[in-house]
Design an enzyme around this catalytic site. Sequence first.
Site, PDB file in Angstrom:
ATOM      1  N   CYS A 116       2.563   6.143   5.473  1.00  0.00           N
ATOM      2  CA  CYS A 116       1.102   6.299   5.396  1.00  0.00           C
ATOM      3  C   CYS A 116       0.359   5.030   5.809  1.00  0.00           C
ATOM      4  O   CYS A 116      -0.852   5.061   6.021  1.00  0.00           O
ATOM      5  CB  CYS A 116       0.684   6.725   3.997  1.00  0.00           C
ATOM      6  N   HIS A 256      -6.746   5.452   2.559  1.00  0.00           N
ATOM      7  CA  HIS A 256      -5.730   6.495   2.784  1.00  0.00           C
ATOM      8  C   HIS A 256      -6.056   7.679   1.882  1.00  0.00           C
ATOM      9  O   HIS A 256      -6.276   7.512   0.681  1.00  0.00           O
ATOM     10  CB  HIS A 256      -4.352   5.918   2.458  1.00  0.00           C
ATOM     11  N   ASN A 286      -3.258  15.257   2.705  1.00  0.00           N
ATOM     12  CA  ASN A 286      -2.709  13.946   3.036  1.00  0.00           C
ATOM     13  C   ASN A 286      -1.971  14.075   4.369  1.00  0.00           C
ATOM     14  O   ASN A 286      -0.913  14.693   4.435  1.00  0.00           O
ATOM     15  CB  ASN A 286      -1.770  13.503   1.912  1.00  0.00           C
TER      16      ASN A 286
END
Length: 329
Positions: A116, A256, A286
Amino acid sequence: MASRVAVGIAGTGICAAPRVMTNHDFEKLVDTSDEWIVQRTGIRERRFVAPEQATSDLCIAAGRQALENSGLRPEDLDLVVVGTLTPDYLLPACATLVQTGLGATRAGAFDVNAACTGFLTALHTGEAFIAAGRARNVLVLGAESLSRFLDMSDRASCILFGDGAGAAVLRPHAETGRGEILRSTLGADGSGYDLIHMRGGGAKIPPTAESLAKGEHFIRLRGREVFRFAVTKMADLILEMVEGFDPADVCVVVPHQVNARIIEAAIERVGWSMDRVFVNIDKYGNTSAATVPMALHEAIEQGRLQPGKLVVFVAFGAGLTWGGTLIRW
Ligand code: UT7
Protein backbone atom coordinates in the site's frame (compact mmCIF):
# COMPACT_ATOMS: atom_id res chain seq x y z
CA MET A 1 28.00 18.66 -6.33
CA ALA A 2 25.17 19.81 -8.60
CA SER A 3 22.31 21.38 -6.66
CA ARG A 4 19.14 19.38 -6.25
CA VAL A 5 16.39 20.02 -8.80
CA ALA A 6 13.08 20.85 -7.09
CA VAL A 7 10.32 18.55 -8.34
CA GLY A 8 6.62 19.28 -8.89
CA ILE A 9 3.46 17.42 -9.84
CA ALA A 10 2.42 18.44 -13.36
CA GLY A 11 -0.83 16.48 -13.67
CA THR A 12 -2.75 13.45 -12.43
CA GLY A 13 -5.04 10.74 -13.78
CA ILE A 14 -7.36 8.05 -12.50
CA CYS A 15 -8.92 4.81 -13.68
CA ALA A 16 -11.53 3.10 -11.52
CA ALA A 17 -12.15 -0.51 -12.55
CA PRO A 18 -15.53 -0.94 -14.26
CA ARG A 19 -17.40 -3.61 -12.23
CA VAL A 20 -19.16 -2.06 -9.22
CA MET A 21 -19.41 -4.47 -6.26
CA THR A 22 -21.68 -3.21 -3.50
CA ASN A 23 -21.76 -4.43 0.08
CA HIS A 24 -25.06 -6.11 -0.77
CA ASP A 25 -23.24 -8.16 -3.41
CA PHE A 26 -20.99 -9.47 -0.62
CA GLU A 27 -24.01 -10.32 1.55
CA LYS A 28 -24.73 -13.01 -1.05
CA LEU A 29 -21.21 -14.44 -0.84
CA VAL A 30 -20.26 -14.43 2.86
CA ASP A 31 -21.86 -13.98 6.28
CA THR A 32 -21.68 -10.19 6.40
CA SER A 33 -23.93 -7.15 6.17
CA ASP A 34 -23.88 -3.71 4.59
CA GLU A 35 -24.27 -2.27 8.09
CA TRP A 36 -21.20 -4.12 9.47
CA ILE A 37 -19.01 -3.15 6.51
CA VAL A 38 -20.04 0.53 6.56
CA GLN A 39 -19.64 0.84 10.33
CA ARG A 40 -16.32 -1.01 10.57
CA THR A 41 -14.65 0.25 7.39
CA GLY A 42 -16.58 3.12 5.75
CA ILE A 43 -16.75 1.12 2.50
CA ARG A 44 -20.05 1.10 0.54
CA GLU A 45 -18.81 -0.23 -2.76
CA ARG A 46 -15.60 -1.07 -4.58
CA ARG A 47 -14.69 -1.71 -8.22
CA PHE A 48 -13.35 -4.93 -9.76
CA VAL A 49 -11.56 -5.34 -13.08
CA ALA A 50 -13.42 -6.97 -15.98
CA PRO A 51 -12.36 -10.53 -16.90
CA GLU A 52 -10.20 -9.43 -19.81
CA GLN A 53 -8.48 -6.61 -17.88
CA ALA A 54 -5.47 -6.47 -15.61
CA THR A 55 -3.40 -3.86 -13.81
CA SER A 56 -1.57 -2.50 -16.88
CA ASP A 57 -4.89 -1.65 -18.58
CA LEU A 58 -5.90 0.51 -15.63
CA CYS A 59 -2.44 2.10 -15.59
CA ILE A 60 -2.53 2.97 -19.29
CA ALA A 61 -5.88 4.76 -18.91
CA ALA A 62 -4.77 6.66 -15.79
CA GLY A 63 -1.38 7.43 -17.32
CA ARG A 64 -2.91 8.78 -20.52
CA GLN A 65 -5.09 11.16 -18.50
CA ALA A 66 -2.13 12.29 -16.36
CA LEU A 67 -0.14 13.05 -19.53
CA GLU A 68 -3.04 15.03 -21.02
CA ASN A 69 -3.42 17.01 -17.81
CA SER A 70 0.32 17.74 -17.90
CA GLY A 71 0.41 18.84 -21.54
CA LEU A 72 3.01 16.16 -22.33
CA ARG A 73 3.20 13.48 -25.02
CA PRO A 74 4.09 9.87 -24.16
CA GLU A 75 7.42 10.24 -25.96
CA ASP A 76 8.35 13.07 -23.60
CA LEU A 77 8.62 10.59 -20.71
CA ASP A 78 12.03 9.48 -19.47
CA LEU A 79 10.76 6.93 -16.95
CA VAL A 80 7.64 4.98 -15.96
CA VAL A 81 7.48 3.60 -12.41
CA VAL A 82 4.52 1.47 -11.30
CA GLY A 83 3.86 0.77 -7.63
CA THR A 84 1.89 -2.48 -7.49
CA LEU A 85 1.63 -5.78 -5.68
CA THR A 86 -0.60 -7.22 -8.42
CA PRO A 87 1.34 -6.84 -11.69
CA ASP A 88 -0.14 -8.54 -14.78
CA TYR A 89 2.74 -11.04 -14.72
CA LEU A 90 5.56 -11.87 -12.34
CA LEU A 91 7.72 -11.24 -15.40
CA PRO A 92 8.05 -8.80 -17.12
CA ALA A 93 7.31 -5.72 -15.03
CA CYS A 94 3.87 -4.13 -15.34
CA ALA A 95 5.64 -0.84 -16.11
CA THR A 96 6.97 -2.23 -19.41
CA LEU A 97 3.39 -2.99 -20.54
CA VAL A 98 2.43 0.54 -19.57
CA GLN A 99 5.45 1.99 -21.39
CA THR A 100 4.56 0.26 -24.64
CA GLY A 101 0.81 0.74 -24.23
CA LEU A 102 1.28 4.48 -23.89
CA GLY A 103 3.92 4.70 -26.62
CA ALA A 104 6.51 6.12 -24.22
CA THR A 105 9.25 5.21 -26.64
CA ARG A 106 12.10 6.99 -24.82
CA ALA A 107 11.24 5.81 -21.30
CA GLY A 108 12.81 3.27 -19.00
CA ALA A 109 10.31 1.25 -16.97
CA PHE A 110 10.22 -0.73 -13.75
CA ASP A 111 7.89 -1.72 -10.91
CA VAL A 112 8.24 -1.17 -7.20
CA ASN A 113 6.46 -3.40 -4.71
CA ALA A 114 5.90 -1.75 -1.36
CA ALA A 115 2.26 -2.87 -1.09
CA CYS A 116 0.00 0.00 0.00
CA THR A 117 3.06 2.28 0.17
CA GLY A 118 3.63 1.54 -3.54
CA PHE A 119 2.59 4.90 -4.93
CA LEU A 120 4.57 6.89 -2.40
CA THR A 121 7.58 4.68 -3.13
CA ALA A 122 7.18 5.30 -6.87
CA LEU A 123 6.79 9.03 -6.18
CA HIS A 124 9.89 9.09 -3.97
CA THR A 125 11.84 7.22 -6.68
CA GLY A 126 10.67 9.46 -9.52
CA GLU A 127 11.45 12.56 -7.50
CA ALA A 128 14.95 11.27 -6.76
CA PHE A 129 15.63 10.67 -10.47
CA ILE A 130 14.59 14.21 -11.39
CA ALA A 131 16.28 15.78 -8.36
CA ALA A 132 19.55 14.09 -9.34
CA GLY A 133 19.26 15.29 -12.94
CA ARG A 134 18.80 11.72 -14.26
CA ALA A 135 15.33 12.34 -15.73
CA ARG A 136 13.06 15.28 -16.49
CA ASN A 137 9.61 13.77 -17.03
CA VAL A 138 8.56 10.77 -14.95
CA LEU A 139 5.19 9.00 -14.85
CA VAL A 140 4.53 7.40 -11.46
CA LEU A 141 1.54 5.16 -10.83
CA GLY A 142 -0.11 3.16 -8.09
CA ALA A 143 -2.34 0.40 -9.43
CA GLU A 144 -3.88 -2.91 -8.39
CA SER A 145 -6.10 -5.77 -9.50
CA LEU A 146 -6.53 -7.09 -5.95
CA SER A 147 -9.78 -8.87 -6.83
CA ARG A 148 -7.69 -11.56 -8.53
CA PHE A 149 -6.18 -12.50 -5.16
CA LEU A 150 -9.20 -12.38 -2.87
CA ASP A 151 -10.59 -15.44 -1.13
CA MET A 152 -14.26 -14.73 -1.74
CA SER A 153 -15.18 -17.05 1.13
CA ASP A 154 -13.09 -15.13 3.72
CA ARG A 155 -15.26 -12.32 5.06
CA ALA A 156 -12.37 -10.81 7.03
CA SER A 157 -10.52 -9.88 3.83
CA CYS A 158 -12.72 -10.04 0.72
CA ILE A 159 -14.91 -7.07 1.64
CA LEU A 160 -11.97 -4.71 2.07
CA PHE A 161 -10.28 -4.47 -1.29
CA GLY A 162 -10.89 -3.05 -4.77
CA ASP A 163 -9.15 -2.44 -8.08
CA GLY A 164 -8.02 0.81 -9.66
CA ALA A 165 -5.14 3.00 -10.74
CA GLY A 166 -3.92 6.53 -10.16
CA ALA A 167 -1.10 8.36 -11.92
CA ALA A 168 0.97 11.51 -11.58
CA VAL A 169 3.47 13.13 -13.92
CA LEU A 170 6.52 14.57 -12.16
CA ARG A 171 8.64 17.31 -13.72
CA PRO A 172 11.10 19.93 -12.48
CA HIS A 173 9.16 22.43 -10.38
CA ALA A 174 10.47 25.20 -12.63
CA GLU A 175 8.26 23.69 -15.38
CA THR A 176 5.16 22.80 -13.33
CA GLY A 177 5.02 25.92 -11.14
CA ARG A 178 2.94 23.97 -8.61
CA GLY A 179 2.89 20.86 -6.49
CA GLU A 180 6.48 21.12 -5.23
CA ILE A 181 7.59 18.09 -3.24
CA LEU A 182 9.12 19.58 -0.09
CA ARG A 183 9.79 16.46 1.91
CA SER A 184 9.42 12.72 1.51
CA THR A 185 10.17 9.71 3.69
CA LEU A 186 10.02 5.91 3.41
CA GLY A 187 10.36 3.30 6.13
CA ALA A 188 10.01 -0.43 6.69
CA ASP A 189 9.91 -3.13 9.35
CA GLY A 190 10.10 -6.51 7.66
CA SER A 191 9.67 -8.36 10.95
CA GLY A 192 5.95 -7.77 10.39
CA TYR A 193 5.99 -9.50 6.98
CA ASP A 194 3.24 -11.96 7.86
CA LEU A 195 0.66 -9.43 9.12
CA ILE A 196 -0.59 -8.89 5.54
CA HIS A 197 0.57 -11.68 3.34
CA MET A 198 0.22 -13.58 0.04
CA ARG A 199 2.28 -16.66 0.82
CA GLY A 200 2.00 -18.65 -2.38
CA GLY A 201 2.93 -18.01 -5.99
CA GLY A 202 6.45 -16.68 -5.39
CA ALA A 203 9.83 -18.39 -5.08
CA LYS A 204 9.29 -19.58 -1.51
CA ILE A 205 6.01 -21.40 -2.19
CA PRO A 206 5.76 -21.76 -5.98
CA PRO A 207 2.27 -22.35 -7.37
CA THR A 208 1.38 -26.04 -7.20
CA ALA A 209 -1.94 -27.87 -7.18
CA GLU A 210 -1.47 -28.25 -3.43
CA SER A 211 -0.70 -24.57 -2.72
CA LEU A 212 -3.65 -23.50 -4.87
CA ALA A 213 -5.97 -25.95 -3.09
CA LYS A 214 -4.85 -24.44 0.23
CA GLY A 215 -5.57 -20.95 -1.11
CA GLU A 216 -2.04 -19.82 -0.41
CA HIS A 217 -2.11 -17.30 -3.27
CA PHE A 218 -4.88 -15.30 -1.55
CA ILE A 219 -4.37 -12.17 0.55
CA ARG A 220 -4.56 -12.91 4.29
CA LEU A 221 -4.34 -10.35 7.03
CA ARG A 222 -4.37 -10.01 10.78
CA GLY A 223 -6.65 -7.00 10.62
CA ARG A 224 -6.84 -6.10 14.30
CA GLU A 225 -3.05 -6.00 14.70
CA VAL A 226 -2.69 -3.93 11.53
CA PHE A 227 -5.35 -1.56 12.85
CA ARG A 228 -3.36 -0.68 15.97
CA PHE A 229 -0.10 -0.22 14.08
CA ALA A 230 -1.81 1.83 11.38
CA VAL A 231 -3.36 4.45 13.66
CA THR A 232 -0.08 5.22 15.41
CA LYS A 233 2.03 5.16 12.24
CA MET A 234 -0.34 7.37 10.27
CA ALA A 235 -0.46 9.96 13.05
CA ASP A 236 3.33 9.92 13.52
CA LEU A 237 3.91 10.33 9.79
CA ILE A 238 1.59 13.34 9.53
CA LEU A 239 3.38 15.03 12.42
CA GLU A 240 6.79 14.19 10.94
CA MET A 241 5.80 15.64 7.55
CA VAL A 242 4.59 18.99 8.94
CA GLU A 243 7.37 19.45 11.52
CA GLY A 244 8.83 22.94 11.15
CA PHE A 245 5.84 24.12 9.07
CA ASP A 246 2.67 25.81 10.26
CA PRO A 247 0.06 23.01 10.52
CA ALA A 248 -2.62 25.64 9.81
CA ASP A 249 -1.22 25.83 6.25
CA VAL A 250 -2.22 22.23 5.51
CA CYS A 251 -5.27 22.37 3.21
CA VAL A 252 -5.70 18.63 2.79
CA VAL A 253 -4.32 15.30 3.99
CA VAL A 254 -4.53 12.50 1.41
CA PRO A 255 -4.15 9.28 3.41
CA HIS A 256 -4.03 5.65 2.31
CA GLN A 257 -7.70 4.65 2.17
CA VAL A 258 -7.34 1.64 4.45
CA ASN A 259 -10.35 2.01 6.71
CA ALA A 260 -12.33 5.14 7.57
CA ARG A 261 -12.05 4.32 11.28
CA ILE A 262 -8.26 4.06 11.09
CA ILE A 263 -8.07 7.42 9.31
CA GLU A 264 -10.41 9.07 11.84
CA ALA A 265 -8.50 7.66 14.82
CA ALA A 266 -5.17 8.82 13.38
CA ILE A 267 -6.47 12.34 12.73
CA GLU A 268 -7.90 12.51 16.23
CA ARG A 269 -4.48 11.49 17.58
CA VAL A 270 -2.88 14.32 15.62
CA GLY A 271 -5.49 16.68 17.06
CA TRP A 272 -6.89 17.81 13.71
CA SER A 273 -10.43 17.61 12.37
CA MET A 274 -11.63 15.41 9.52
CA ASP A 275 -12.66 18.37 7.36
CA ARG A 276 -9.01 18.62 6.28
CA VAL A 277 -8.85 14.96 5.21
CA PHE A 278 -9.82 13.53 1.83
CA VAL A 279 -11.70 10.23 2.04
CA ASN A 280 -13.15 8.28 -0.89
CA ILE A 281 -12.97 4.76 0.55
CA ASP A 282 -16.79 4.60 0.40
CA LYS A 283 -16.59 4.35 -3.43
CA TYR A 284 -13.44 2.33 -4.02
CA GLY A 285 -12.54 0.34 -0.89
CA ASN A 286 -8.86 -0.25 -0.25
CA THR A 287 -7.07 -0.31 -3.62
CA SER A 288 -3.65 -0.64 -1.94
CA ALA A 289 -1.01 1.25 -3.98
CA ALA A 290 -3.76 3.04 -5.93
CA THR A 291 -5.57 4.71 -3.03
CA VAL A 292 -3.35 7.78 -2.64
CA PRO A 293 -3.12 8.76 -6.34
CA MET A 294 -6.84 8.06 -6.92
CA ALA A 295 -7.72 10.20 -3.91
CA LEU A 296 -5.24 12.89 -4.97
CA HIS A 297 -6.80 13.12 -8.42
CA GLU A 298 -10.32 13.41 -7.01
CA ALA A 299 -9.21 15.95 -4.39
CA ILE A 300 -7.70 18.11 -7.16
CA GLU A 301 -10.89 17.79 -9.26
CA GLN A 302 -12.97 18.87 -6.27
CA GLY A 303 -10.81 21.94 -5.70
CA ARG A 304 -9.53 20.73 -2.33
CA LEU A 305 -5.91 21.67 -3.08
CA GLN A 306 -5.31 25.37 -2.65
CA PRO A 307 -2.42 27.16 -4.37
CA GLY A 308 0.45 27.84 -1.95
CA LYS A 309 -1.02 25.60 0.77
CA LEU A 310 0.46 22.34 2.07
CA VAL A 311 -0.72 18.84 1.18
CA VAL A 312 0.28 15.72 3.14
CA PHE A 313 0.29 12.15 1.76
CA VAL A 314 0.60 9.24 4.19
CA ALA A 315 0.51 5.50 3.56
CA PHE A 316 1.53 2.23 5.17
CA GLY A 317 1.08 -1.36 4.19
CA ALA A 318 2.32 -4.91 3.98
CA GLY A 319 5.97 -5.42 4.67
CA LEU A 320 5.48 -3.55 6.85
CA THR A 321 6.25 -0.42 4.86
CA TRP A 322 5.28 3.22 5.23
CA GLY A 323 5.78 6.57 3.61
CA GLY A 324 4.94 10.24 3.84
CA THR A 325 5.20 13.22 1.49
CA LEU A 326 4.74 16.96 2.01
CA ILE A 327 3.82 19.11 -0.99
CA ARG A 328 3.26 22.81 -1.49
CA TRP A 329 0.44 23.17 -3.98
O1 UT7 B 1 -3.92 -1.59 3.69
C1 UT7 B 1 -3.44 -2.58 4.57
C2 UT7 B 1 -4.35 -3.80 4.53
N1 UT7 B 1 -5.52 -3.57 5.32
C3 UT7 B 1 -5.62 -4.06 6.57
O2 UT7 B 1 -4.71 -4.68 7.05
C4 UT7 B 1 -6.94 -3.81 7.33
C5 UT7 B 1 -6.71 -3.20 8.69
N2 UT7 B 1 -7.72 -3.63 9.61
C6 UT7 B 1 -9.03 -3.27 9.53
O3 UT7 B 1 -9.40 -2.47 8.68
C7 UT7 B 1 -10.00 -3.84 10.55
O4 UT7 B 1 -9.28 -4.52 11.54
C8 UT7 B 1 -11.05 -4.82 9.90
C9 UT7 B 1 -12.04 -4.04 9.05
C10 UT7 B 1 -10.32 -5.85 9.01
C11 UT7 B 1 -11.81 -5.55 10.96
O5 UT7 B 1 -12.45 -4.61 11.82
P1 UT7 B 1 -12.34 -4.78 13.40
O6 UT7 B 1 -13.19 -3.75 14.00
O7 UT7 B 1 -10.88 -4.79 13.74
O8 UT7 B 1 -13.03 -6.18 13.62
P2 UT7 B 1 -12.40 -7.50 14.27
O9 UT7 B 1 -11.37 -8.08 13.39
O10 UT7 B 1 -12.07 -7.18 15.69
O11 UT7 B 1 -13.67 -8.45 14.25
C12 UT7 B 1 -14.85 -8.19 15.01
C13 UT7 B 1 -15.88 -9.25 14.68
C14 UT7 B 1 -15.32 -10.67 14.72
O12 UT7 B 1 -16.32 -11.50 15.28
P3 UT7 B 1 -16.22 -11.94 16.84
O13 UT7 B 1 -14.90 -12.64 16.97
O14 UT7 B 1 -16.29 -10.64 17.60
O15 UT7 B 1 -17.41 -12.82 17.00
C15 UT7 B 1 -15.15 -11.02 13.27
O16 UT7 B 1 -15.27 -12.42 13.03
O17 UT7 B 1 -16.37 -9.06 13.36
C16 UT7 B 1 -16.30 -10.30 12.65
N3 UT7 B 1 -16.12 -10.01 11.22
C17 UT7 B 1 -17.15 -9.75 10.40
N4 UT7 B 1 -18.48 -9.69 10.61
C18 UT7 B 1 -19.26 -9.37 9.55
C19 UT7 B 1 -14.95 -9.93 10.52
N5 UT7 B 1 -15.23 -9.62 9.24
C20 UT7 B 1 -16.58 -9.51 9.14
C21 UT7 B 1 -17.44 -9.19 8.07
N6 UT7 B 1 -18.77 -9.14 8.32
N7 UT7 B 1 -17.00 -8.94 6.80
